[in-house]
Design an enzyme around this catalytic site. Structure first.
Site, mmCIF file in Angstrom:
data_model
loop_
_atom_site.group_PDB
_atom_site.id
_atom_site.type_symbol
_atom_site.label_atom_id
_atom_site.label_comp_id
_atom_site.label_asym_id
_atom_site.label_seq_id
_atom_site.Cartn_x
_atom_site.Cartn_y
_atom_site.Cartn_z
ATOM 1 N N THR A 72 25.649 32.446 14.944
ATOM 2 C CA THR A 72 26.445 31.859 16.028
ATOM 3 C C THR A 72 27.925 31.923 15.647
ATOM 4 O OG1 THR A 72 24.627 30.413 16.650
ATOM 5 C CG2 THR A 72 26.820 29.764 17.403
ATOM 6 N N ASN A 155 16.142 38.773 21.438
ATOM 7 C CA ASN A 155 15.345 37.744 20.770
ATOM 8 C C ASN A 155 14.132 37.295 21.577
ATOM 9 O OD1 ASN A 155 17.897 36.875 22.068
ATOM 10 N ND2 ASN A 155 16.914 34.882 22.033
ATOM 11 N N GLN A 191 18.146 39.836 15.176
ATOM 12 C CA GLN A 191 16.709 40.082 15.294
ATOM 13 C C GLN A 191 16.334 41.497 14.835
ATOM 14 O OE1 GLN A 191 14.498 37.789 16.098
ATOM 15 N NE2 GLN A 191 15.795 36.166 16.919
ATOM 16 N N SER A 211 22.038 36.812 10.274
ATOM 17 C CA SER A 211 21.773 35.437 9.881
ATOM 18 C C SER A 211 20.694 35.392 8.807
ATOM 19 C CB SER A 211 21.281 34.720 11.138
ATOM 20 O OG SER A 211 21.052 33.368 10.869
ATOM 21 N N HIS A 213 18.315 33.014 8.195
ATOM 22 C CA HIS A 213 17.003 32.388 8.425
ATOM 23 C C HIS A 213 16.047 33.206 9.283
ATOM 24 C CE1 HIS A 213 17.432 30.451 12.554
ATOM 25 N NE2 HIS A 213 18.684 30.799 12.323
ATOM 26 N N THR A 249 34.515 26.050 1.780
ATOM 27 C CA THR A 249 33.816 26.385 0.539
ATOM 28 C C THR A 249 32.518 27.121 0.862
ATOM 29 O OG1 THR A 249 34.762 24.431 -0.478
ATOM 30 C CG2 THR A 249 32.832 25.389 -1.584
ATOM 31 N N CYS A 334 16.430 28.329 21.355
ATOM 32 C CA CYS A 334 17.555 27.565 21.892
ATOM 33 C C CYS A 334 17.282 27.141 23.319
ATOM 34 C CB CYS A 334 18.826 28.386 21.847
ATOM 35 S SG CYS A 334 19.034 29.207 20.299
#
Ligand SMILES: Cc1ncc(COP(=O)(O)O)c(C=O)c1O
Length: 393
Positions: A72, A155, A191, A211, A213, A249, A334
């Site tokens: 995102t 997705n 994806q 991403s 995950h 960080t 989502c």
């Protein structure tokens, strides 16, 4: 009850090797990678080794990889960041940007926001199989076009978009434009990373998001590839990390885990996943009347099966399967939780009342034949029962 997880496009379980690689960075290697002492440098090495692994996967330079909190943020940075830089260079320049109607909200909502800010936006349609056509893109391009952002894999229905072909097309078009008129190309490859070639030179992209995950890595970490020379401004300000493009960080353990997950992506699981998915599609279509298999049969990732079952609600199917210990989804993670019809299925021409009966089944590396058999056995009676209860016949 033994639970069966068939929702890998929402998120994937962390791979054991990934967790092992992350652990030291949640323990003894806890330093801040910006610190100059021993502890900081240990963490810095973890981050930079991870950057190198990701650069190898994308076939780009290490300093073209920027770490973020997930796709995102990567999408927001790519799109807002480019527009911001261009506006800084010339605030009066008329801008036009192009995307597709089936993007994830992490792109669509950014485009909607920019539209509200006065930028001209074009949304490319898709075919009934959920594919973007190069011809539609060609027609949409104008002299003011600055950016094209098209997702690599959808997705919800798993369709693989012709990113490399679009990359070639834009390269040809850009040859006829001045450097100031260059059209930049971004793809959301979240994806795709498990299954498709993500080498940026092959794809011809200037920016690419992904991403952790969705690839058996951790949540809350992602990356953005930005080709050298692409104009881009920061959208988050602070301590100047990531070449001042993304302050904050670094999520050291997350970054190390994501890189390990990338290193472990292998083609060997794809064949097994595809076989199981094909079995799901074949058996469910044979056993359940009035069932539609959404998306393209060939141009789709091996893990995805998406169906519409007429005269039932996808949410009811999900809940009844959940009671039997089987986890699936009604669309993207989502949008589940809302009863809004899927914008992807509507764009593919699925009638609204039919789209309400959609479910997404996404397989992963750990799924077994026995688990798939359980699904194939459990789902037909659920649909039958729901149809008997439904006032719509
Ligand atoms: C295509 C696509 N883009 C972006 C995202 C958002 O990724 P993240 O959860 O890392 O912010 C997702 C997650 O579902 C996705 O499927």
């Amino acid at each position: 009850m033994k639970y069966i997880y068939l929702d890998h496009s929402a998120t994937t379980p962390i791979n054991k090797e990934v967790l092992k690689a992350m652990r030291p960075y949640l323990g003894e290697n806890f330093g801040n990678p910006s610190s100059l002492h021993y502890f900081g440098q240990k963490a810095r090495k973890g981050v930079e080794d991870a950057r190198e692994k990701i650069a190898n996967f994308l076939n780009c330079k290490n300093d073209e990889v920027f770490f973020t909190s997930g796709a995102t943020e990567s999408n927001n940075l790519a799109i807002f960041g480019l527009i911001k830089k261009i506006r800084k260079q010339n605030k009066d320049r008329k801008l036009h940007i192009i995307t597709s109607v089936i993007e994830h909200p992490a792109v669509l909502e950014v485009f909607d926001q920019l539209k509200k800010e006065g930028i001209e936006v074009s949304y490319l349609p898709v075919t009934k199989n959920g594919l973007v056509l190069e011809d539609d893109l060609k027609k949409a391009i104008k002299s003011e076009t600055l950016l094209v952002s098209i997702m690599y894999v959808n997705n919800e229905v798993g369709t693989i978009q012709p990113i490399a072909e679009i990359g070639k097309l834009l390269e040809e078009i850009n040859k006829k434009r001045t450097p100031e008129e260059k059209i930049y190309f971004h793809t959301d490859a979240v994806q795709a990373a498990n299954y498709c070639d993500c080498k940026v030179s092959y794809l011809g992209v200037d920016m690419l998001s992904f991403s952790g995950h969705k690839i058996y890595g951790p949540k809350g970490v992602g990356a953005l590839y930005v080709k050298k020379g692409t104009p881009i401004s920061a959208i988050v300000y602070g301590g100047h990390q990531e070449q001042s493009l993304r302050s904050g960080t670094e999520n050291v353990a997350g970054i190390v885990g994501m890189a390990k997950a990338i290193e472990m992506i292998g083609k060997k699981d794809n064949l097994k996943i595809r076989k199981l998915r094909d079995e799901v599609a074949k058996k469910l279509l044979a056993k359940i009347p009035d069932a539609i298999y959404n998306g393209d049969r060939e141009k789709r990732i091996p893990s995805n099966a998406n169906f519409c079952f007429k005269n039932v609600e996808g949410e009811s199917i999900l809940l009844m399967l959940d009671m039997e210990g089987i986890a699936i989804s009604t669309g993207s993670a989502c949008s589940s939780g809302s009863l809004k019809p899927s914008h992807v299925l509507l764009a593919m021409g699925v009638p609204q009342e039919v789209s309400h009966g959609s479910v997404r089944i996404t397989l992963g590396k750990e799924n077994t034949k026995e688990e798939i058999q359980k699904l194939i056995k459990a789902l037909p009676p659920i649909i039958k029962k729901l149809r008997e209860m439904s006032p719509i016949k």
